[in-house]
Design a protein around this motif. Structure first.
Motif, PDB file in Angstrom:
ATOM      1  N   SER A 134      64.602  46.473 -30.704  1.00 19.84           N
ATOM      2  CA  SER A 134      63.280  46.622 -30.078  1.00 19.84           C
ATOM      3  C   SER A 134      62.263  47.326 -30.986  1.00 19.84           C
ATOM      4  CB  SER A 134      63.404  47.382 -28.755  1.00 19.84           C
ATOM      5  OG  SER A 134      63.951  48.664 -28.981  1.00 19.84           O
ATOM      6  N   THR A 135      62.624  47.495 -32.262  1.00 21.01           N
ATOM      7  CA  THR A 135      61.673  48.127 -33.177  1.00 21.01           C
ATOM      8  C   THR A 135      60.796  47.061 -33.825  1.00 21.01           C
ATOM      9  OG1 THR A 135      63.150  47.919 -35.048  1.00 21.01           O
ATOM     10  CG2 THR A 135      63.253  49.974 -33.828  1.00 21.01           C
ATOM     11  N   ARG A 136      59.682  47.523 -34.415  1.00 18.81           N
ATOM     12  CA  ARG A 136      58.881  46.645 -35.274  1.00 18.81           C
ATOM     13  C   ARG A 136      58.829  47.329 -36.640  1.00 18.81           C
ATOM     14  NH1 ARG A 136      54.006  47.068 -38.511  1.00 18.81           N
ATOM     15  NH2 ARG A 136      53.539  44.921 -39.026  1.00 18.81           N
ATOM     16  N   ILE A 137      59.195  46.614 -37.674  1.00 19.53           N
ATOM     17  CA  ILE A 137      59.160  47.189 -39.027  1.00 19.53           C
ATOM     18  C   ILE A 137      58.203  46.362 -39.865  1.00 19.53           C
ATOM     19  CG2 ILE A 137      60.522  47.778 -41.075  1.00 19.53           C
ATOM     20  CD1 ILE A 137      62.859  48.312 -39.265  1.00 19.53           C
ATOM     21  N   GLY A 138      57.255  47.026 -40.505  1.00 21.79           N
ATOM     22  CA  GLY A 138      56.151  46.326 -41.163  1.00 21.79           C
ATOM     23  C   GLY A 138      56.495  45.692 -42.493  1.00 21.79           C
ATOM     24  N   TYR A 139      55.520  44.986 -43.018  1.00 25.35           N
ATOM     25  CA  TYR A 139      55.655  44.298 -44.300  1.00 25.35           C
ATOM     26  C   TYR A 139      55.799  45.300 -45.443  1.00 25.35           C
ATOM     27  CZ  TYR A 139      53.934  40.271 -41.719  1.00 25.35           C
ATOM     28  OH  TYR A 139      53.786  39.266 -40.808  1.00 25.35           O
ATOM     29  N   ILE A 149      57.361  50.967 -37.040  1.00 26.33           N
ATOM     30  CA  ILE A 149      57.233  51.420 -38.430  1.00 26.33           C
ATOM     31  C   ILE A 149      56.184  50.545 -39.106  1.00 26.33           C
ATOM     32  CG2 ILE A 149      58.479  51.953 -40.577  1.00 26.33           C
ATOM     33  CD1 ILE A 149      59.941  53.225 -38.246  1.00 26.33           C
ATOM     34  N   GLY A 150      55.245  51.177 -39.797  1.00 25.77           N
ATOM     35  CA  GLY A 150      54.132  50.438 -40.410  1.00 25.77           C
ATOM     36  C   GLY A 150      54.520  49.671 -41.665  1.00 25.77           C
ATOM     37  N   ASP A 151      53.488  49.270 -42.398  1.00 27.28           N
ATOM     38  CA  ASP A 151      53.670  48.514 -43.635  1.00 27.28           C
ATOM     39  C   ASP A 151      53.834  49.478 -44.825  1.00 27.28           C
ATOM     40  OD1 ASP A 151      53.184  46.247 -42.108  1.00 27.28           O
ATOM     41  OD2 ASP A 151      51.056  46.165 -42.647  1.00 27.28           O
ATOM     42  N   HIS A 152      54.637  49.057 -45.776  1.00 26.24           N
ATOM     43  CA  HIS A 152      54.812  49.782 -47.051  1.00 26.24           C
ATOM     44  C   HIS A 152      55.283  51.226 -46.851  1.00 26.24           C
ATOM     45  CE1 HIS A 152      53.083  46.338 -48.992  1.00 26.24           C
ATOM     46  NE2 HIS A 152      52.098  46.379 -48.119  1.00 26.24           N
ATOM     47  N   ILE A 162      64.911  58.024 -37.292  1.00 23.11           N
ATOM     48  CA  ILE A 162      63.638  57.795 -36.605  1.00 23.11           C
ATOM     49  C   ILE A 162      64.029  57.499 -35.161  1.00 23.11           C
ATOM     50  CG2 ILE A 162      61.523  56.416 -36.534  1.00 23.11           C
ATOM     51  CD1 ILE A 162      61.916  57.647 -39.309  1.00 23.11           C
ATOM     52  N   GLU A 163      63.757  58.453 -34.279  1.00 25.23           N
ATOM     53  CA  GLU A 163      64.234  58.294 -32.889  1.00 25.23           C
ATOM     54  C   GLU A 163      63.332  57.364 -32.064  1.00 25.23           C
ATOM     55  OE1 GLU A 163      66.386  58.466 -30.803  1.00 25.23           O
ATOM     56  OE2 GLU A 163      67.983  59.385 -31.985  1.00 25.23           O
ATOM     57  N   HIS A 164      63.730  57.182 -30.826  1.00 28.18           N
ATOM     58  CA  HIS A 164      63.042  56.240 -29.936  1.00 28.18           C
ATOM     59  C   HIS A 164      61.540  56.529 -29.823  1.00 28.18           C
ATOM     60  CE1 HIS A 164      62.576  59.166 -26.680  1.00 28.18           C
ATOM     61  NE2 HIS A 164      63.720  59.650 -27.141  1.00 28.18           N
ATOM     62  N   ASP A 165      60.775  55.487 -29.740  1.00 28.21           N
ATOM     63  CA  ASP A 165      59.335  55.533 -29.463  1.00 28.21           C
ATOM     64  C   ASP A 165      58.495  56.204 -30.554  1.00 28.21           C
ATOM     65  OD1 ASP A 165      59.412  54.299 -26.769  1.00 28.21           O
ATOM     66  OD2 ASP A 165      60.604  56.071 -26.281  1.00 28.21           O
ATOM     67  N   ASN A 166      59.074  56.436 -31.714  1.00 30.28           N
ATOM     68  CA  ASN A 166      58.237  56.980 -32.806  1.00 30.28           C
ATOM     69  C   ASN A 166      57.212  55.932 -33.236  1.00 30.28           C
ATOM     70  OD1 ASN A 166      59.764  59.334 -35.069  1.00 30.28           O
ATOM     71  ND2 ASN A 166      60.159  59.166 -32.893  1.00 30.28           N
ATOM     72  N   GLN A 167      56.075  56.430 -33.715  1.00 25.36           N
ATOM     73  CA  GLN A 167      55.097  55.546 -34.350  1.00 25.36           C
ATOM     74  C   GLN A 167      54.858  56.064 -35.762  1.00 25.36           C
ATOM     75  OE1 GLN A 167      51.570  54.515 -32.040  1.00 25.36           O
ATOM     76  NE2 GLN A 167      52.618  55.420 -30.292  1.00 25.36           N
ATOM     77  N   ILE A 168      55.230  55.267 -36.710  1.00 21.12           N
ATOM     78  CA  ILE A 168      55.195  55.699 -38.108  1.00 21.12           C
ATOM     79  C   ILE A 168      54.157  54.841 -38.829  1.00 21.12           C
ATOM     80  CG2 ILE A 168      56.596  56.053 -40.189  1.00 21.12           C
ATOM     81  CD1 ILE A 168      57.673  57.616 -37.787  1.00 21.12           C
ATOM     82  N   GLY A 169      53.104  55.489 -39.342  1.00 19.23           N
ATOM     83  CA  GLY A 169      51.983  54.751 -39.930  1.00 19.23           C
ATOM     84  C   GLY A 169      52.305  54.115 -41.278  1.00 19.23           C
ATOM     85  N   ASP A 170      51.366  53.308 -41.744  1.00 19.03           N
ATOM     86  CA  ASP A 170      51.501  52.637 -43.041  1.00 19.03           C
ATOM     87  C   ASP A 170      51.578  53.681 -44.180  1.00 19.03           C
ATOM     88  OD1 ASP A 170      51.074  50.316 -41.575  1.00 19.03           O
ATOM     89  OD2 ASP A 170      48.970  50.125 -42.180  1.00 19.03           O
ATOM     90  N   TYR A 171      52.258  53.322 -45.231  1.00 18.07           N
ATOM     91  CA  TYR A 171      52.332  54.109 -46.485  1.00 18.07           C
ATOM     92  C   TYR A 171      52.960  55.491 -46.300  1.00 18.07           C
ATOM     93  CZ  TYR A 171      48.925  50.524 -47.622  1.00 18.07           C
ATOM     94  OH  TYR A 171      48.291  49.315 -47.768  1.00 18.07           O
TER      95      TYR A 171
END
Ligand SMILES: CC(=O)SCCNC(=O)CCNC(=O)[C@H](O)C(C)(C)COP(=O)(O)OP(=O)(O)OC[C@H]1O[C@@H](n2cnc3c(N)ncnc32)[C@H](O)[C@@H]1OP(=O)(O)O
Length: 206
Positions: free
Chosen positions: A99-104, A120-123, A132-141
């Motif tokens: 259920s995660t999204r991992i960026g380019y 998880i963002g891009d790059h 990285i636990e549940h519901d984290n939002q991790i920005g690009d770079y």
């Protein structure tokens, strides 16, 4: 999959190992400005960054294997490559919720864990053994260093660097381009462009 790697320092060595650990991958070129002229060794082309366009074909994917968050961003903004052409690299030993999204262009290293509904963002770099636990939002770079633990609902904004073995308690916001020192325990929100260290973490620069 044909892969072109940008950067050939220490971080790149690990990224290259991960790429080879995935069946069917082939590194065709490694670009870095430490190469002034193009050369070929063991079937891999080594050349400066600005020769990328020459090697980029529709089949090849690109990974920026440079640990420094700002440099990674500068390269992405200067290269003008389609988002979809960046390869997301995930080591087979990493545990990643469906259920995660991992960026380019993001690299997830051995034994990292990314739990339910984390974004998880891009790059980004999710380094060895990071959690990285549940519901984290991790920005690009961003870069989450080895063994760092981000508990539930943590928000890490663009470009932030979480040092090795740092711990962030639930619901904390880490501002953009901040640095959390190695081994620190973060219990308060961190404003953008700050450096914090210690247990509990205190600001040493902003
Ligand atoms: C595979 C890999 O290698 S991935 C890379 C992972 N990298 C990391 O985890 C590195 C994280 N970086 C750090 O921890 C660094 O020490 C930083 C960025 C927090 C601070 O670096 P600098 O800005 O150069 O700070 P500096 O070394 O001058 O230290 C400033 C003060 O903070 C203290 N300090 C620095 N780092 C830490 C830390 N991690 N924990 C506790 N205190 C610290 C210093 O002792 C010093 O204290 P003083 O003023 O009382 O003497």
């Amino acid at each position: 999959m044909k892969v072109i790697i940008l950067g050939n320092g220490g971080h790149s060595k690990v990224v290259q190992d991960i790429i080879y650990s995935i069946k069917g991958n082939e590194i065709v070129a490694i670009l870095d400005d430490k190469y002034k002229v193009e050369k070929r060794e063991n079937g891999i082309i080594y050349a400066p960054f600005d020769s990328l366009k020459k090697f980029l074909d529709q089949e090849a994917k690109v990974v920026i294997a440079i640990g420094d968050n700002k440099l990674r961003k500068n390269i992405v903004t200067s290269m003008d490559i389609k988002k979809e052409q960046y390869l997301t690299v995930i080591h087979p030993s990493a545990i990643v919720s469906t259920s995660t999204r991992i960026g380019y262009g993001t690299v997830v290293m051995p034994n990292a864990v990314i739990n339910a509904e984390a974004q998880i963002g891009d790059h980004c770099v999710i380094n060895t053994g990071a959690i990285i636990e549940h519901d984290n939002q991790i920005g690009d770079y961003t870069h989450v260093s080895p063994n760092a633990t981000l508990t539930g609902n943590v928000l890490v904004e663009e470009g932030a660097h979480i040092g090795a073995s740092a711990t962030i308690i639930p619901g904390i916001k880490v501002g953009c381009w901040s640095i959390v020192g190695a081994g620190s325990t973060v219990i308060h929100n961190i404003s953008p462009l700050s450096t914090v260290v210690g247990c509990p973490a205190r600001i040493i620069k902003n």
